[in-house]
Design an enzyme around this catalytic site. Structure first.
Site, PDB file in Angstrom:
ATOM      1  CG  HIS A  33      -8.134   6.874   5.865  1.00  8.99           C
ATOM      2  ND1 HIS A  33      -7.583   6.154   4.927  1.00  8.99           N
ATOM      3  CD2 HIS A  33      -7.270   6.639   7.030  1.00  8.99           C
ATOM      4  CE1 HIS A  33      -6.394   5.423   5.277  1.00  8.99           C
ATOM      5  NE2 HIS A  33      -6.394   5.804   6.490  1.00  8.99           N
ATOM      6  CG  ASP A  36      -1.982  -0.934   1.002  1.00  7.32           C
ATOM      7  OD1 ASP A  36      -3.012  -0.903   0.243  1.00  7.32           O
ATOM      8  OD2 ASP A  36      -1.956  -2.132   1.871  1.00  7.32           O
ATOM      9  NE  ARG A  88      -0.493   1.827   3.960  1.00  5.58           N
ATOM     10  CZ  ARG A  88      -0.928   3.041   3.612  1.00  5.58           C
ATOM     11  NH1 ARG A  88      -2.355   3.329   3.876  1.00  5.58           N
ATOM     12  NH2 ARG A  88      -0.303   3.846   2.884  1.00  5.58           N
ATOM     13  CB  CYS A 118      -4.615   7.823  -0.874  1.00  4.86           C
ATOM     14  SG  CYS A 118      -6.472   7.588  -0.583  1.00  4.86           S
ATOM     15  CB  ILE A 170      -6.462  -1.796  -2.985  1.00  3.40           C
ATOM     16  CG1 ILE A 170      -5.740  -0.750  -3.893  1.00  3.40           C
ATOM     17  CG2 ILE A 170      -6.171  -3.165  -3.418  1.00  3.40           C
ATOM     18  CD1 ILE A 170      -4.029  -1.073  -3.608  1.00  3.40           C
TER      19      ILE A 170
HETATM   20  C1  CIR Z   1      -5.376   1.017   3.159  1.00  5.10           C
HETATM   21  O1  CIR Z   1      -6.173   0.162   3.277  1.00  5.10           O
HETATM   22  O2  CIR Z   1      -4.572   1.580   3.961  1.00  5.10           O
HETATM   23  C2  CIR Z   1      -5.039   1.080   1.571  1.00  5.10           C
HETATM   24  N1  CIR Z   1      -5.389   0.135   0.805  1.00  5.10           N
HETATM   25  C3  CIR Z   1      -5.737   2.381   0.995  1.00  5.10           C
HETATM   26  C4  CIR Z   1      -5.443   3.770   1.834  1.00  5.10           C
HETATM   27  C5  CIR Z   1      -6.091   4.820   1.409  1.00  5.10           C
HETATM   28  N2  CIR Z   1      -5.542   6.001   1.925  1.00  5.10           N
HETATM   29  C6  CIR Z   1      -6.196   7.107   2.239  1.00  5.10           C
HETATM   30  O3  CIR Z   1      -7.481   7.083   1.939  1.00  5.10           O
HETATM   31  N3  CIR Z   1      -5.389   8.150   2.656  1.00  5.10           N
END
Ligand code: CIR
Length: 256
Positions: A164, A61, A86, A251, A245
């Site tokens: 988020h 990610d 992460r 992001c 995803i």
């Molecule tokens: C996650 O679940 O962490 C990633 N697949 C997606 C992150 C998305 N980030 C964001 O909205 N700032």
């Protein structure tokens, strides 16, 4: 005005990124790369200088750099992601942050605190922070302590439905926010002009205001139309592979 952005090229492991929507299938890597390139070009067309970091295959990610730091004009906060897979991404973003900020102005969220940048929405000197599955009270407290000396205010926001905070609400400019779902009537944002996105276009609440224009995920005509009607120049950017995803426009970059 944003002068800079940091992005990270996705690695091939992107196809194994965390998702709450497995029914959408895995991202197509080649298509994701092409979309990433178009995203960079869109930012560059708005006078943003984009630093492109190399892929990190060990972190599927890691192209979602927004979650690893929060950047102000004179300070930086390296986060502590709540998703176990992460955590290491925060350390990995440090060298790029050091290119722009002196060590004394680089702060850290540390365990047991967790915070992901996707939960942080800036409105001038106020930072709304979603208390989510990824961001906890300790992380918010630490963020508040870090920002206080810089004259910034932190407002925690309880989340119910979204991953988020910025999955469902994004600041445009002039005390105007784009909202979906639980944020349509959320009392914390009663003082804003709220632009609702229709339920079938909920994903498009994650638009990105950049230097007077708005990047909009491609394929959401009503949201695009609403923004155009408000007078914003709109740049549609295809993020279909990142959506699989749970990733959106914000992001994919750190902007400052
Ligand atoms: C996650 O679940 O962490 C990633 N697949 C997606 C992150 C998305 N980030 C964001 O909205 N700032």
């Amino acid at each position: 005005m944003f002068k800079h952005a940091i992005v990270r090229t996705p690695g091939t492991t992107l196809t194994r990124g965390i998702t709450g929507h497995p029914e959408l299938g895995a991202p197509d890597y080649e298509r994701a790369l092409a979309q990433h390139g178009a995203y960079i070009r869109a930012l560059e067309s708005l006078a943003v200088e984009v630093a492109v970091l190399p892929p990190l295959e060990e972190y599927p990610d890691s192209c979602f750099v927004e979650d690893t730091a929060v950047l102000g004009e004179t300070w930086a906060v390296i986060t502590c992601p709540g998703a176990p897979s992460r955590k290491g991404e925060a350390e990995a973003i440090l060298p790029a942050i050091r290119e722009f900020y002196p060590e004394a102005r680089i702060h850290r969220i540390t365990a047991p605190g967790t915070l992901e940048g996707g939960d942080v929405m800036r409105v001038e000197d106020t930072f709304y922070v979603g208390r989510s599955a990824r961001t906890n009270d300790e992380g918010i407290r630490r963020f508040q302590d870090i920002l206080k000396p810089y004259g910034c205010r932190v407002v925690p926001v309880a989340l119910r439905e979204v991953l988020h905070l910025k999955t469902g609400i994004n600041y445009l400019s002039g005390r105007r926010v784009l909202v979906s779902g639980e944020f349509t009537g959320h009392p914390d944002f009663a003082g804003f002009e709220r632009i609702p996105v229709p339920p079938q276009e909920g994903y498009a609440a994650n638009c990105l205001w950049v230097n007077g224009s708005v990047l909009v995920p491609a394929g959401f005509p009503q949201t695009e139309g609403a923004l155009r009607a408000l007078g914003y120049p709109v740049l549609p950017v295809d993020t279909s592979e990142y959506r699989k995803i749970d990733g959106g426009l914000s992001c994919l970059s750190l902007r400052f």
